[in-house]
Design an enzyme around this catalytic site. Structure first.
Site, PDB file in Angstrom:
ATOM      1  N   HIS A   1       0.840  -1.202   0.000  1.00 29.59           N
ATOM      2  CA  HIS A   1       0.000   0.000   0.000  1.00 29.59           C
ATOM      3  C   HIS A   1       0.879   1.257   0.000  1.00 29.59           C
ATOM      4  CE1 HIS A   1      -3.704   2.314   1.202  1.00 29.59           C
ATOM      5  NE2 HIS A   1      -2.771   3.146   1.624  1.00 29.59           N
ATOM      6  N   GLU A   2       1.800   1.310   0.945  1.00 22.59           N
ATOM      7  CA  GLU A   2       2.661   2.501   1.035  1.00 22.59           C
ATOM      8  C   GLU A   2       3.570   2.605  -0.191  1.00 22.59           C
ATOM      9  OE1 GLU A   2       1.721   4.644   3.039  1.00 22.59           O
ATOM     10  OE2 GLU A   2       0.486   3.312   4.250  1.00 22.59           O
TER      11      GLU A   2
ATOM     12  N   HIS B   1       1.697   4.480  -2.851  1.00 19.89           N
ATOM     13  CA  HIS B   1       1.802   5.934  -2.685  1.00 19.89           C
ATOM     14  C   HIS B   1       3.187   6.402  -3.146  1.00 19.89           C
ATOM     15  CE1 HIS B   1      -1.985   6.596  -0.714  1.00 19.89           C
ATOM     16  NE2 HIS B   1      -1.696   5.892   0.349  1.00 19.89           N
TER      17      HIS B   1
ATOM     18  N   HIS C   1       3.450   6.637  -6.862  1.00 24.28           N
ATOM     19  CA  HIS C   1       2.733   7.818  -7.350  1.00 24.28           C
ATOM     20  C   HIS C   1       3.664   9.034  -7.309  1.00 24.28           C
ATOM     21  CE1 HIS C   1      -1.652   9.599  -7.262  1.00 24.28           C
ATOM     22  NE2 HIS C   1      -1.042   9.823  -8.397  1.00 24.28           N
TER      23      HIS C   1
HETATM   24 ZN    ZN Z   1      -3.023   5.240   1.848  1.00 26.68          ZN
END
Ligand code: ZN
Length: 701
Positions: free
Chosen positions: A476-477, A480, A483
């Site tokens: 998940h991290e 990010h 991105h």
């Molecule tokens: Zn998040």
């Protein structure tokens, strides 16, 4: 001729020539650096007020000054989050008000606002690229939402409302925390503890011994309403009265059933009234409308329809979940009427009886380096990068540093991983940016990110072992992080995650989580697979993987309806609810919540449940009329992932072609265009909810 060698500035926080100089930053560097950078930013603002309304003369110098301030303060906040010491905390708190005051000042600077409008109206605006036009439009929007356009008579009232709202939000959270801290129960009869795990009991025993309110007794086991104490009791305690006692105490926190000074009921009423008034000053009907201006969703009606549609689809599955749970509780646990304080307990028993494996079994297959290699292999395959470990100054010996290069060996970005829990690190997991991608003169400044987690450190001479949940968090991290790192935008205001709509920000992160459920990724059939048993090196057995998949969607219907219930309440209370006409404080809000529950819930809590008095996301945090974002972004991430799933039969789940399009259309463009446009460009159509339902096991048979 030789250039003179430039000496780096003695204060490391004022050095912007490369990576942060973490080994040298001291608390005493903070105030002088922030003061100098604030002075520089104020000078840049004053110059901008008088500059010609062009990108080069007006926007760029401000961006330069704000980048420096942001980078220096970013390093300080980062250290405050991961290496908190009393002197650093003091330096942080001393400078925080100065920083917030500067941003507030800037948001209400009418001369800047007017200058942005001039730029927008000038012929030069059309000559700017799409990213810069969007940056200007975002700036104008933010000025408007901070009340810059209000006439002079209304401004003081608007400012007073914002100030009161900030205080009310803080008070809401404080009341909740105080009410949580004030309650505890000491159990002295050991027979009441049956079922509760040993480590929880040990903590409860220690808490009883340390309890200074009972100077004469050190006996017993003390339980509190903090999650690590509360939840295991609800989940495991066989004593039904004990569960009921804790549940009632938790569900009535900060309400009229407790101390009046901690009652959040009047605060909720006041927050709703003030947000509505502020929205109307800005010319909107409700706070929900204001909240959606910078978001992807178009209108409260669209959000309500989205949530209701999801509720309709989840309902049959939630009803089945509830019926199974009730039948199991009756037949196996002797609970004839399932109450709210039985739900977690019965669910845990049902789960254990259905899927015979534990988190402990699974953990043995995820030693740190294997899990990281697995993550990097996914990223390298789909985005055609290579990730290697590198060296940089860090803030702790356990921090590692990595760089990502493209196929031609060019540096794309770098990142730090700080994975283990420590008592100087705040809880949870988060990604933060250290340096953003932008053009600097003839060159490009490459981005740098921090990935911070709170996983278990290595014990007993073995490498750190991550639970499957922790691996999901890591992915998940990393999403990010990608991105931020894979952007190609050259203007800071819309590069990476900057300027991306709040309800679309979780797209790349939730997208990456999906890979943690793929046999091709986990199975380890290929070299660099993501699992290897810590003792034997064997990859995850197919049988254990199948159990994991079977358990993945346990009670997902119920979980979906719960999220919809919260989101629907949030949107309605800020959209069409008028506290001025809703009757006595609290009753109207309760009536609305009851109505929402009648509409969507299949398990209704008792009438004295005051969930809303503890709903910090929307009354104490930033999610007001925004709680739907979680599910909204999950629709996008699941649908984006389904493009990879479509490649399963041919090129495989880690298809680089699909990865390239995902990178080009979603990650690379950052906030330089609307998220809806980016999604359409990637998927070739509007988002559909089907993939989310399928991933949650909610497709009608
Ligand atoms: Zn998040």
């Amino acid at each position: 001729m030789e250039h003179p060698v430039q000496k780096p500035p003695p204060n490391p926080l004022l050095d912007f020539s490369g990576l942060p100089r973490f080994a040298e930053i001291l608390p005493e560097h903070v105030s002088p650096a922030i003061d100098a950078l604030l002075a520089r930013a104020r000078a840049a603002t004053a110059a901008a007020e008088k500059a010609a309304p062009t990108w080069e003369d007006f926007v760029l110098p401000q961006e330069d000054a704000h980048e420096e301030l942001g980078r220096a303060w970013g390093q300080v906040s980062h250290l405050h989050g991961v290496m908190d010491t009393p002197p650093l905390r003091e330096a942080y708190n001393e400078n925080l008000p100065k920083i917030s005051q500067y941003w507030t000042e800037l948001g209400q600077n009418l001369r800047l606002f007017a200058k942005y409008r001039e730029l927008k109206a000038s012929p030069a605006f059309a000559q700017l690229g799409g990213a810069r036009r969007r940056a200007v439009e975002n700036a104008l929007r933010d000025f408007q939402l901070s009340g810059a356009e209000l006439d002079a008579a209304k401004k003081p009232r608007f400012a007073a409302i914002q100030e009161e709202l900030a205080k009310l939000g803080a008070k809401f959270s404080e009341n909740l925390l105080d009410a949580t801290k004030a309650w505890s129960i000491v159990v002295e009869d050991e027979s009441r503890l049956a079922g509760i795990p040993a480590d929880v009991l040990l903590a409860a025993k220690e808490a009883a011994e340390k309890d200074e309110t009972r100077p004469d007794s050190k006996r017993g086991w003390k339980f509190t309403l903090h999650m690590p104490s509360y939840f295991p009791v609800l989940q495991y305690a066989e004593d039904r009265d004990l569960r009921a006692t804790l549940y009632r105490a938790s569900a009535t926190r900060a309400s009229e059933f407790g101390r009046p000074e901690w009652d959040n009921t009047p605060i909720i009423g006041r927050i709703l009234a003030l947000r509505r008034e502020a929205a109307q000053l800005l010319g909107y009907a409700s706070h929900a409308e204001v909240s959606l201006v910078p978001k992807m969703a178009q209108s409260p009606a669209q959000v309500l329809e989205f949530l209701r549609d999801l509720a309709r689809r989840a309902r049959p599955f939630a009803e089945k979940d509830a019926a199974e749970l009730r039948a199991f509780a009756r037949a196996e646990l002797g609970i004839d009427e399932l109450q709210s304080w039985d739900v977690a307990y019965a669910s845990e028993k049902l789960r254990a009886s259905r899927y015979s494996f534990s988190d402990q079994d699974l953990k043995q297959y995820f030693p740190e380096d294997t899990a990281l290699t697995g993550l990097f292999r996914v990223v390298e395959s789909i985005f055609e990068l290579s990730i290697t470990e590198s060296k940089a100054a860090t803030w702790h010996e356990n921090v590692r540093f990595w760089e990502a290069r493209d196929r031609n060996g060019r540096l794309v970005g770098q990142f730090y991983t700080d994975l283990y829990a420590r008592d100087t690190k705040r809880g949870g997991a988060w990604m933060d940016d250290a340096i953003g991608r932008r053009r600097k003169g003839a060159g490009i400044q490459t981005p740098v990110a921090y990935l911070n987690c709170n996983f278990s450190p290595p014990v007993g001479g073995k490498p750190a072992l991550f639970s499957h949940d922790e691996v999901i968090t890591l992915f998940h991290e990393a999403g990010h992080g990608l991105h931020h790192l894979l952007t190609r935008v050259e203007d800071l205001a819309v590069s990476g995650m900057n300027g991306v709509e709040w309800d679309a920000v979780e797209l790349p992160s939730q997208f990456m989580e999906n890979f943690c459920w793929e046999w091709d990724v986990l199975g380890g059939a290929k070299p660099g697979g993501m699992t290897a048993h810590v003792d034997t090196g064997a990859p995850l057995p197919r049988e254990l993987f199948d159990k994991m998949i079977a358990a993945k969607n346990f009670q997902s219907g119920l979980a979906t309806l719960r999220q919809v219930e919260f989101a629907l309440f949030d949107m309605r209370v800020y959209a069409d609810f008028d506290p001025a006409t809703a009757g006595p404080a609290g009753a109207g809000v309760q009536a609305l919540l009851d109505e929402v529950r009648r509409e969507v819930a299949v398990m209704v809590p008792p009438a004295w449940n005051r969930f809303q008095n503890g709903f910090g996301h929307i009354f104490g945090g930033g999610y007001a009329a925004g709680y739907y974002s979680y599910k909204w972004a999950e629709v996008l991430s699941a649908d984006a992932y389904s493009a990879f799933e479509e490649m399963r039969g041919s090129k495989g789940i880690l298809d680089a072609g699909t990865g390239q399009r995902f990178r080009d259309e979603i990650l690379a463009v950052g906030g330089s265009r609307p998220a809806a446009e980016s999604f359409r460009a990637f998927r070739g159509r509007e988002p559909r909810v089907d993939a989310l339902l399928r991933h949650n096991g909610m497709i009608p048979a």
